[in-house]
Write a protein that holds these residues in place. Sequence first.
Motif, PDB file in Angstrom:
ATOM      1  N   CYS A 110       0.845  -1.191   0.000  1.00 48.22           N
ATOM      2  CA  CYS A 110       0.000   0.000   0.000  1.00 48.22           C
ATOM      3  C   CYS A 110       0.886   1.249   0.000  1.00 48.22           C
ATOM      4  O   CYS A 110       1.894   1.292   0.688  1.00 48.22           O
ATOM      5  CB  CYS A 110      -0.896   0.010   1.243  1.00 48.22           C
TER       6      CYS A 110
ATOM      7  N   ASN B  52      -0.614   4.383   0.503  1.00 45.18           N
ATOM      8  CA  ASN B  52      -1.458   5.497   0.922  1.00 45.18           C
ATOM      9  C   ASN B  52      -1.073   6.165   2.231  1.00 45.18           C
ATOM     10  O   ASN B  52      -1.375   7.325   2.444  1.00 45.18           O
ATOM     11  CB  ASN B  52      -2.915   5.050   0.956  1.00 45.18           C
TER      12      ASN B  52
ATOM     13  N   CYS C 274      -2.454   4.000  10.098  1.00 46.88           N
ATOM     14  CA  CYS C 274      -2.353   2.616   9.638  1.00 46.88           C
ATOM     15  C   CYS C 274      -0.919   2.103   9.543  1.00 46.88           C
ATOM     16  O   CYS C 274      -0.025   2.778   9.015  1.00 46.88           O
ATOM     17  CB  CYS C 274      -3.032   2.513   8.273  1.00 46.88           C
TER      18      CYS C 274
ATOM     19  N   VAL D 297      -0.120  -0.739   7.899  1.00 44.97           N
ATOM     20  CA  VAL D 297       0.047  -1.625   6.744  1.00 44.97           C
ATOM     21  C   VAL D 297       1.175  -1.205   5.778  1.00 44.97           C
ATOM     22  O   VAL D 297       2.006  -2.033   5.401  1.00 44.97           O
ATOM     23  CB  VAL D 297      -1.300  -1.808   5.997  1.00 44.97           C
TER      24      VAL D 297
ATOM     25  N   HIS E  88     -10.241   2.046  -2.213  1.00 45.53           N
ATOM     26  CA  HIS E  88     -10.055   3.337  -1.548  1.00 45.53           C
ATOM     27  C   HIS E  88     -10.940   4.369  -2.257  1.00 45.53           C
ATOM     28  O   HIS E  88     -10.874   4.501  -3.479  1.00 45.53           O
ATOM     29  CB  HIS E  88      -8.589   3.760  -1.640  1.00 45.53           C
TER      30      HIS E  88
ATOM     31  N   ARG F  73      -6.713  10.938   4.082  1.00 47.63           N
ATOM     32  CA  ARG F  73      -7.550  10.091   3.227  1.00 47.63           C
ATOM     33  C   ARG F  73      -7.775  10.672   1.819  1.00 47.63           C
ATOM     34  O   ARG F  73      -8.301   9.992   0.946  1.00 47.63           O
ATOM     35  CB  ARG F  73      -8.909   9.835   3.910  1.00 47.63           C
TER      36      ARG F  73
HETATM   37 FE1  SF4 Z   1      -3.415   1.520   3.007  1.00 46.02          FE
HETATM   38 FE2  SF4 Z   1      -5.900   0.860   3.779  1.00 46.02          FE
HETATM   39 FE3  SF4 Z   1      -3.992   1.246   5.617  1.00 46.02          FE
HETATM   40 FE4  SF4 Z   1      -4.972   3.338   4.275  1.00 46.02          FE
HETATM   41  S1  SF4 Z   1      -6.138   2.008   5.694  1.00 46.02           S
HETATM   42  S2  SF4 Z   1      -2.787   2.890   4.669  1.00 46.02           S
HETATM   43  S3  SF4 Z   1      -5.371   2.443   2.262  1.00 46.02           S
HETATM   44  S4  SF4 Z   1      -4.020  -0.368   4.067  1.00 46.02           S
END
Ligand code: SF4
Length: 475
Positions: A187, A189, A194, A196, A268, A307
Amino acid sequence: MTRTVISPEQIDAQKAVCAQIYDLLHADIARPLAMVDTYGCQQNEADSEKLRGYLAEMGYGFTQDEFEADVVVVNTCAVREHAEMRVLGNVGALNHTKKARPSQIIAVCGCMVQQEHMAEKLKKSYPIVDLVFGPHELWRFPELLLEVMTKHRRLFATAKSDGAVAEGIPLRRDGSVKAWLSIMYGCNNFCTYCIVPYVRGRERSRLPEDIVREARELVEQGYKDLTLLGQNVNSYGKDLNLGVDFADLIRMINDIPGDFLIRFMTSHPKDATKKLFRTMAECEKCAHHIHLPVQSGNDRILKAMNRHYTREKYIAQVALARQYMPDLVLTTDIIVGFPGETDEEFEDTISLCEEVRFDAMFTFIYSKRVGTPAASMPDPFTREQKQQHFDRLTVVANTISAEKHAAYIGTEQRVLIDGETGRDAYNLSARTNGGRLVHLQGDPSLIGQFRTVTITDGNTWALYGTLSAGDTDCG
Ligand code: SF4
Ligand code: 5AD
């Protein structure tokens, strides 16, 4: 960023290691058993299918009982603290099994261990753990396991990486009706709450031909429900520069002959396009369901979350999607108690939910993640205040879901029957095109078939139905 590809030769070398492990194991144990314990999201489920694929090539059978497992692999999640606590509790409990079976190998992998402090914690406080490896090392799991087996030492493989794409890892899927199909990894973003992007690396797409080939094989094997997986599927292909975007990919899969459904997650909102909605509406195999996490209904919070959309833009997008697909099922994720979220800002989330009316909502209390920008934002509100907000949102979410489900009563729905519930009444489970759960009564031989059902009842969680008279749709 350069695209790192693990070559077919490298995967073949791993398969050769599987054969080596097979010989080693079978010299000693008649029927070696493995247990894979998975936490977290669908991506992790898909990763566990690769772990099981490798383990099957090594000759392991599978068990759910840690006391009879020769190797235990715990595939972890880092998205919220709660998941990490559960993992640590369950890894700690393996003390007992290791005592009873000292030769047992315990491996911990996945997102949680890609965080330095967690790898350290496992190293220092969990001596029973033999092998720790992050998501970037999964493709070489056989090599890592062999080293632990033959050198009898602990191994930690969690080097930082942007990630790679590996084709050809053997997969062992659960079930025969629904299949996960990863289309991209990572990812870009960096939503401020987050973890991730830090643990799964940068966005990288699989080649369209590799995805389409796998989809065709799944359809030929009889799978009826393919879920395309990625952290943000809407940015599929951006890193490839082949002129194939996510909507194009849906169309390519839709062209595969056969009766099956295409699902996908997650989208997203900043990248969902008119082209995607139009493609979904035009492709007869594409389910009319979007999981479109909104996270908050307040513009200040959305900005603080990084976002890249406003409340107004989100609502407009939903309206556009519904214009193309009036029967669209819309689900979302919401975070309550982001640092500094006031009562008024939370009210905006409530009003957005009442305005949009999601079919289902996955709601979470904000969880501080080490190393993310939100972790250092002022967070003056108490856990109790956040819990109160969360409880209120749950009531709103449940009420709307129940009302949405009530509207199905008396309608006919084409469903895919996908499993057994283990109960006497309503012994089968099924999903509508939009992914809503339906319980019904019928012969287990119906599993894997598309059927028409009449919906007779519904509550917050599920619909109830009976096979329609004159149902001749034998899928
Ligand atoms: Fe990536 Fe989803 Fe985490 Fe945002 S919420 S950083 S789009 S994994
Ligand atoms: N705290 C709470 N929820 C989170 N999510 C992601 N990170 C956090 C966090 N730190 C939620 C988001 C995301 C879903 C998969 O998990 O809502 O969409």
